[in-house]
Design a protein around this motif. Structure first.
Motif, short mmCIF file in Angstrom:
data_model
loop_
_atom_site.label_atom_id
_atom_site.label_comp_id
_atom_site.label_asym_id
_atom_site.label_seq_id
_atom_site.Cartn_x
_atom_site.Cartn_y
_atom_site.Cartn_z
N GLU A 17 31.71 -40.83 39.85
CA GLU A 17 32.91 -41.59 40.26
C GLU A 17 34.17 -40.55 40.43
O GLU A 17 34.31 -40.05 39.27
CB GLU A 17 32.97 -42.74 39.54
CG GLU A 17 34.14 -43.58 40.06
CD GLU A 17 34.11 -45.04 39.55
OE1 GLU A 17 35.43 -45.52 39.17
OE2 GLU A 17 33.26 -45.87 39.63
N GLY A 19 37.40 -42.00 41.12
CA GLY A 19 38.58 -42.68 40.62
C GLY A 19 38.79 -43.84 41.45
O GLY A 19 38.01 -44.27 42.16
N THR A 20 39.91 -44.39 40.86
CA THR A 20 40.40 -45.74 41.64
C THR A 20 41.65 -45.77 42.08
O THR A 20 42.48 -45.52 41.09
CB THR A 20 39.88 -47.06 40.85
OG1 THR A 20 38.42 -46.94 40.38
CG2 THR A 20 40.07 -48.22 41.54
N SER A 21 42.23 -46.07 43.11
CA SER A 21 43.70 -46.21 43.32
C SER A 21 44.39 -47.20 42.74
O SER A 21 43.57 -48.17 42.28
CB SER A 21 43.92 -46.29 45.01
OG SER A 21 43.49 -47.34 45.37
N TRP A 75 43.09 -42.60 49.22
CA TRP A 75 42.50 -41.52 48.79
C TRP A 75 43.20 -40.55 48.02
O TRP A 75 43.16 -40.04 46.95
CB TRP A 75 41.49 -40.90 49.87
CG TRP A 75 40.93 -39.61 49.45
CD1 TRP A 75 41.34 -38.45 50.32
CD2 TRP A 75 39.98 -39.17 48.57
NE1 TRP A 75 40.59 -37.19 49.74
CE2 TRP A 75 39.89 -37.81 48.66
CE3 TRP A 75 39.41 -39.87 47.74
CZ2 TRP A 75 38.96 -37.19 47.78
CZ3 TRP A 75 38.39 -39.27 46.73
CH2 TRP A 75 38.16 -37.83 46.75
N ILE A 78 43.61 -40.91 44.45
CA ILE A 78 42.35 -40.66 43.63
C ILE A 78 42.25 -39.26 43.39
O ILE A 78 42.05 -38.64 42.31
CB ILE A 78 41.27 -41.20 44.33
CG1 ILE A 78 41.60 -42.69 44.13
CG2 ILE A 78 39.93 -40.66 43.52
CD1 ILE A 78 40.39 -43.34 45.38
N ARG A 108 42.35 -52.15 46.52
CA ARG A 108 42.33 -50.80 45.94
C ARG A 108 41.00 -50.08 46.33
O ARG A 108 40.16 -50.77 46.69
CB ARG A 108 42.43 -50.88 44.39
CG ARG A 108 41.57 -51.32 43.75
CD ARG A 108 41.55 -51.16 42.32
NE ARG A 108 40.60 -51.71 41.34
CZ ARG A 108 40.66 -51.91 39.96
NH1 ARG A 108 41.71 -51.86 39.62
NH2 ARG A 108 39.54 -52.43 39.73
N LYS A 110 37.84 -47.29 45.43
CA LYS A 110 37.13 -46.87 44.42
C LYS A 110 36.30 -45.66 45.13
O LYS A 110 35.62 -46.12 46.29
CB LYS A 110 36.08 -47.83 43.57
CG LYS A 110 35.30 -47.09 42.64
CD LYS A 110 34.34 -48.13 42.03
CE LYS A 110 35.20 -49.18 41.10
NZ LYS A 110 34.45 -49.93 40.37
N SER A 112 33.51 -42.30 44.87
CA SER A 112 32.54 -41.41 44.28
C SER A 112 32.00 -40.38 45.52
O SER A 112 31.89 -40.54 46.55
CB SER A 112 31.19 -42.20 43.75
OG SER A 112 31.56 -43.34 43.08
N GLU A 132 38.05 -52.53 47.26
CA GLU A 132 37.96 -53.90 46.36
C GLU A 132 39.09 -54.87 46.71
O GLU A 132 40.31 -54.46 47.14
CB GLU A 132 38.00 -53.65 44.88
CG GLU A 132 36.79 -52.81 44.48
CD GLU A 132 37.26 -52.41 43.01
OE1 GLU A 132 35.87 -52.23 42.38
OE2 GLU A 132 38.17 -52.04 42.45
N THR A 142 32.43 -51.25 52.48
CA THR A 142 31.77 -50.31 51.63
C THR A 142 31.46 -49.11 52.51
O THR A 142 31.33 -49.71 53.91
CB THR A 142 30.51 -50.86 51.11
OG1 THR A 142 29.41 -51.40 51.80
CG2 THR A 142 30.86 -51.53 49.85
#
Length: 153
Positions: A17, A19-21, A75, A78, A108, A110, A112, A132, A142
């Motif tokens: 992973e 990260g997440t914004s 992005w 992240i 937000r 996520k 990977s 999400e 997704t």
């Protein structure tokens, strides 16, 4: 936020992973501007009064492609990719919309790293993304997005 300035640094994240914004709110003004830009003025997006009575969501919803268009912006929260000659949004391998994003919802990203290739000095990455929706179990979408990075020597 991760910081990447070479192919090898990117490759270290393979299968991990990234990260997440932060959360980002989508409001009616943005939906209306997107409708104007894309010529997609379906009432479910742009008519709050009709949506309140006729929509199963009882409010307007963001265009699916509006939510997708947020990927580059989110992005950048992240990953900080530096020492670049060029960056290209290359494509989408797969995309599935899972749930509508109602007006004033927060979303937000996520991300990977699914795969990375060195194409004669150009780094091609496939990033698994999930958009999400705050306080919702199902994501807005997704998918797998592709970027090309031409790092400086």
């Amino acid at each position: 936020m991760i910081k990447i300035s070479s192919h090898d640094q990117f490759a270290a994240y393979l299968g991990k992973e990234l990260g997440t914004s932060t959360w980002y709110q989508i409001n009616q003004e943005q939906i209306n501007k997107f409708a104007d830009a894309t010529l997609d003025h379906q009432w479910i997006h742009t008519n709050p009064e009709k949506a309140a009575t006729d929509s199963p969501f009882k409010t307007t919803i963001a265009h699916g492609y509006l939510t997708l268009s947020l990927v580059p912006y989110l992005w950048q929260q992240i990953a900080e990719i530096s020492k670049l000659k060029m960056e290209i949004n290359y494509g989408i391998e797969s995309l599935k919309f899972g749930q509508a994003v109602t007006v004033d919802s927060e979303v937000r990203l996520k991300a990977s790293l699914k795969s990375i290739l060195n194409l004669r000095g150009i780094t091609k990455v496939c990033i698994e993304v999930v958009l999400e929706i705050k306080d919702q179990a199902k994501p807005a979408f997704t998918g797998e997005v592709l970027f090309l990075y031409h790092f400086e020597a």
